[in-house]
Design an enzyme around this catalytic site. Structure first.
Site, PDB file in Angstrom:
ATOM      1  N   HIS A  22     -79.466-104.860   1.721  1.00  0.00           N
ATOM      2  CA  HIS A  22     -79.914-105.906   0.865  1.00  0.00           C
ATOM      3  C   HIS A  22     -81.433-105.594   0.752  1.00  0.00           C
ATOM      4  O   HIS A  22     -82.049-106.287  -0.260  1.00  0.00           O
ATOM      5  CB  HIS A  22     -79.828-107.264   1.279  1.00  0.00           C
ATOM      6  CG  HIS A  22     -80.446-107.737   2.447  1.00  0.00           C
ATOM      7  ND1 HIS A  22     -79.728-107.539   3.830  1.00  0.00           N
ATOM      8  CD2 HIS A  22     -81.429-108.162   2.847  1.00  0.00           C
ATOM      9  CE1 HIS A  22     -80.387-107.660   4.862  1.00  0.00           C
ATOM     10  NE2 HIS A  22     -81.640-108.316   4.202  1.00  0.00           N
ATOM     11  N   ASP A 107     -74.048-103.623   5.215  1.00  0.00           N
ATOM     12  CA  ASP A 107     -75.357-104.067   4.872  1.00  0.00           C
ATOM     13  C   ASP A 107     -76.294-102.871   5.357  1.00  0.00           C
ATOM     14  O   ASP A 107     -77.213-103.177   6.016  1.00  0.00           O
ATOM     15  CB  ASP A 107     -75.547-105.191   5.531  1.00  0.00           C
ATOM     16  CG  ASP A 107     -77.053-105.744   4.716  1.00  0.00           C
ATOM     17  OD1 ASP A 107     -77.260-105.271   3.651  1.00  0.00           O
ATOM     18  OD2 ASP A 107     -77.744-106.630   5.491  1.00  0.00           O
ATOM     19  N   SER A 185     -85.961-107.813   8.071  1.00  0.00           N
ATOM     20  CA  SER A 185     -84.725-106.942   7.902  1.00  0.00           C
ATOM     21  C   SER A 185     -84.884-105.724   8.043  1.00  0.00           C
ATOM     22  O   SER A 185     -85.845-104.911   7.588  1.00  0.00           O
ATOM     23  CB  SER A 185     -84.515-107.399   6.226  1.00  0.00           C
ATOM     24  OG  SER A 185     -83.520-108.544   6.206  1.00  0.00           O
TER      25      SER A 185
END
Length: 400
Positions: A22, A107, A185
């Site tokens: 993402h 992911d 992230s």
């Protein structure tokens, strides 16, 4: 043009960096966005009904795609529509990177940069050795505050995706109270030996100290798939299943006194999709898988030995079954199955394609072999259990 920032870490000194998908996409991944705390509560109240996948999580689990650095810091700025990223190293160097692999379901994304000298790479540790209470450190750049570090302990080593109401219930995470905020992230979760044991992924919105990371062992498996095939392959056989762990086997035997005594753990098949590899193999609803063997090594003697020793060694689990299916894509597996056989069925016979002898097996286009029987034909339930061997051929699931 949608842009995003996040972090990643160098796992190969020749210039390969791993981060969250993402981050390079600039969007929330559907599998993660589906994990919503409110939905989880409703899901539990509805006796484990699946929650639907949405495009955004409100008040639930949030991916952390803002900005970040890592253990071998590489801040990533991604243009979501072209697969080109800008990689900023901790020492000030800037590289043009290209997304060479991306898997939305897990992911993760792999970014490659060209370099004339080896880059400092992290050491991926063994996340299976993590213990609850062990200290870990999360690195990244929360809220654009570069080179930040937070510390905490491991709260859970195997937080199931199903517990979070996720679209992929067999996904597992490391839960930690080390604060992982927007900007972390793709950054590493590091143990006190300096080994990367996970990759920062998401947090529970509104929850203080409830954060989640992708385990290092999962990352290594995914990277192995990408290195070998250029993508993450996933098996498809067309069943839904649930694990019968050893602690629940006593409850099963209390309900079914004739169930074979030498089975210590199993997988219960709860649904078989029509025209699927499982249907072609002859699997039925309510079949109980107790052993899996590579088809090339399966012989009559191996079947007999499997029946006698089904309770020895490592008991079967959903995880071990999934690994066996993954390795057997395009090949075959032999399943040892315990099947309920009613009195009107002929002992020692398994129905072939189209036979009406077994009502649950009608329409199957293959047959299995009875390897042995257990239980009494005079049981109050009017049935007994039979060991059956089936050949299952997993295929590669279509991309998401």
């Amino acid at each position: 043009m949608c842009r995003a920032q996040g972090s990643g870490f160098i796992y190969d000194p020749s210039g390969y960096i791993i981060t969250n998908a993402h981050v390079v996409l600039g969007t929330e991944p559907p599998a993660i966005a589906a994990a919503n705390i409110n939905r989880r509560m409703a899901w539990q109240q509805q006796q484990h009904h699946s929650s639907s996948c949405t495009n955004a999580a409100t008040g639930g689990l949030q991916p952390l795609n803002s900005s970040g650095n890592n253990h071998n810091p590489a801040t990533i700025a991604a243009a979501a529509n072209c697969g080109v990223v800008s990689v900023h190293m901790h020492d000030g160097r800037v590289f043009d990177g290209h997304v060479v692999a991306l898997d939305r379901a897990s992911d993760i994304a792999v970014v490659a940069v060209q370099t004339h000298e080896p880059l400092p790479a992290v050491k991926l540790g063994n996340s299976q050795r993590l213990r609850v209470g062990e200290w870990v450190v999360a690195l990244g750049s929360p809220f654009l505050l570069k080179h930040s570090v937070t510390a905490g302990i491991v709260s859970c080593v195997e937080r199931k995706g199903s517990e979070l109401g996720m679209h992929s219930p067999r996904t597992e995470f490391i839960q930690t109270d080390a604060r992982i905020n927007a900007g972390n992230s793709g950054g590493p979760l590091v143990n006190l030996d300096g080994e990367v044991v996970g990759m920062n992924n998401m947090r529970a919105a509104g929850g203080d100290g409830v954060s989640f990371a992708i385990p290092a062992d999962t990352i290594k498996q995914l990277l192995s798939e990408i290195s070998r095939y250029g993508r993450v392959r996933r098996p498809y056989v067309g069943i839904t299943m649930t694990e019968v762990v050893p602690s629940r086997m006593g409850q099963l035997r209390a309900a079914c006194p004739d169930f074979p005594a030498n089975v210590s753990a199993a997988i219960l098949v709860t649904r078989v999709a029509a025209n699927s590899p499982a249907a072609a193999a002859g699997l039925h609803e309510d079949d109980i898988i107790v052993s899996v063997t590579n088809a090339k090594r399966m012989t009559r003697q191996v079947v007999t030995d499997s029946i006698m020793q089904v309770d020895s060694g490592n008991p079967i689990s959903v995880s071990s079954f999934a690994e066996a299916l993954q390795a057997a894509i395009g090949g075959g597996l032999e399943l040892l199955v315990v099947r309920e056989q009613h009195q009107h069925d002929k002992p020692g016979v398994v129905s072939k394609a189209g036979d009406k002898q077994n009502s649950k097996g009608k329409g199957s286009n293959s047959s299995g072999d009875v390897a042995g029987t257990r239980g009494s034909s005079n049981s109050s339930s009017g049935c007994r259990y039979t060991f059956v061997t089936l050949k299952l051929s997993p295929v590669e699931a279509p991309p998401n």
